[in-house]
Design an enzyme around this catalytic site. Structure first.
Site, PDB file in Angstrom:
ATOM      1  N   LYS A  81       0.846  -1.200   0.000  1.00 56.15           N
ATOM      2  CA  LYS A  81       0.000   0.000   0.000  1.00 56.15           C
ATOM      3  C   LYS A  81       0.879   1.247   0.000  1.00 56.15           C
ATOM      4  CE  LYS A  81      -3.747  -2.589   2.047  1.00 56.15           C
ATOM      5  NZ  LYS A  81      -4.424  -3.086   3.238  1.00 56.15           N
ATOM      6  N   GLN A 114      -4.671  -2.020   9.779  1.00 56.86           N
ATOM      7  CA  GLN A 114      -4.538  -3.311   9.101  1.00 56.86           C
ATOM      8  C   GLN A 114      -5.081  -4.426   9.998  1.00 56.86           C
ATOM      9  OE1 GLN A 114      -3.382  -3.744   5.859  1.00 56.86           O
ATOM     10  NE2 GLN A 114      -4.053  -5.855   6.086  1.00 56.86           N
ATOM     11  N   ASP A 152     -10.875   2.597   4.137  1.00 59.66           N
ATOM     12  CA  ASP A 152     -11.181   1.176   3.925  1.00 59.66           C
ATOM     13  C   ASP A 152     -12.695   0.973   3.833  1.00 59.66           C
ATOM     14  OD1 ASP A 152      -9.217  -0.673   3.492  1.00 59.66           O
ATOM     15  OD2 ASP A 152      -8.824  -1.087   5.616  1.00 59.66           O
TER      16      ASP A 152
END
Ligand code: NDP
Length: 282
Positions: free
Chosen positions: A54, A98, A121
């Protein structure tokens, strides 16, 4: 029929190119660069690889990346206070926690502390609620990637019979809402669905997000259908999807490969969400 391949790798690369151009223009006109903050708690090697990818993508498009690592035994309050700090940091447009976090922590509760404006997200309850209500908000990356592949391939969602196999909060459910929003007729299947084959055969657009290698057989695919395979399964034969690609590609008009289909789109959509979050801050 031999299906045309939907090349997610190439489509994701062109989306990254478009974002990079937009960032260059922003910076040239005196704007700051969009910023993405990532948080890893503990030492999960797979998470480290995902987050590194990312950041690599962030660099490539000219975003600033801010990475934070907390040790595995961190208390809830330590992660919560980092999220609070990032929520109020004006250089940070997007925050990504994460998952999974260590078992001692509640990943869902931590995720919900991310400000909805920075939830790139799209996984907080607020973002999920906005999507379910058809209101503006940041959408989850993998389902957005699947819809983007359909759009860029010219496959019409409006009025199409869409069958989604899988009902997870991460993929199946938000994808169903997105397809409904686009006026598709949507059926969502799961492990208790009766006659899965019969339901799948109705689909103009068949989307598999299950996690069972080659579950969807060729004869489950209607002639001329579009097949989007979200599944990523590690097998002795390498990475495979949820769809039997060789069989299905004999009947489908369009099909995504695994790897190289939906997978690369997830990061591209994360970048796009970060740019959208920047735009709503500007
Ligand atoms: P989950 O395990 O959370 O959900 C799987 C879903 O599939 C559930 O709804 C489950 O039903 C359903 N299911 C399981 N077995 C069957 C079966 N035999 N028949 C019908 N339905 C079944 O998985 P995720 O949604 O998180 O992920 C799905 C796949 O997508 C995985 O392979 C994952 O690796 C991949 N993935 C890929 C991403 C990408 O970037 N391309 C990102 C995220 C995921 P029930 O609800 O009844 O249990």
């Amino acid at each position: 029929m031999t299906a045309k391949l939907i090349d997610g790798k190439a489509i994701a690369a062109s989306i990254r190119g478009e974002i990079a151009t937009e960032v260059e223009q922003l910076v040239a006109s005196g704007g700051r660069r969009p910023g993405l903050a990532t948080i890893i708690v503990g030492e999960d090697p797979a998470s480290a690889v995902y987050v590194a990818n990312k950041h690599k993508a962030c660099d490539e498009v000219g975003f600033l990346g801010f990475h934070h690592e907390l040790p595995g035994p961190s208390p809830f309050e330590a992660v919560a206070s980092l999220i609070a700090e990032l929520n109020s940091d004006s250089a940070v447009d997007g925050i990504l926690l994460q998952l999974p976090v260590p078992d001692s922590l509640d990943g869902g509760r931590l995720t919900s502390l991310i400000s909805p404006d920075k939830d790139v997200d799209g996984l907080t309850a607020t973002s999920a609620g906005l999507l379910a209500l058809g209101r503006k908000g940041l959408r989850p990356c993998t389902p957005s990637g699947a819809v983007e592949l359909l759009d860029r391939t010219g496959v019409e969602l409006e009025g199409a019979e869409v069958v989604i196999v899988g009902r997870s909060d991460l993929v199946g459910k938000p994808l169903a809402s997105m397809c409904l929003e686009r006026n598709a007729t949507v059926t969502v299947c799961h492990s208790r669905t009766r006659n899965l084959q019969g339901v799948a055969q109705r689909a103009d657009i068949l989307i598999a997000a299950v996690g069972v290698p080659n579950l969807i057989k060729g004869d489950w695919v209607k002639e001329g259908a579009t097949v989007i395979d979200v599944g990523i399964n590690r097998t002795e034969a390498g990475l495979v999807g949820d769809v039997d690609f060789n069989e299905a590609s004999q009947r489908a008009a369009f099909i995504t490969p695994v790897p190289g289909g939906v997978g690369p789109m997830t990061i591209a959509m994360l970048l796009r969400n970060t740019l959208a979050a920047y735009g709503s801050m500007a």
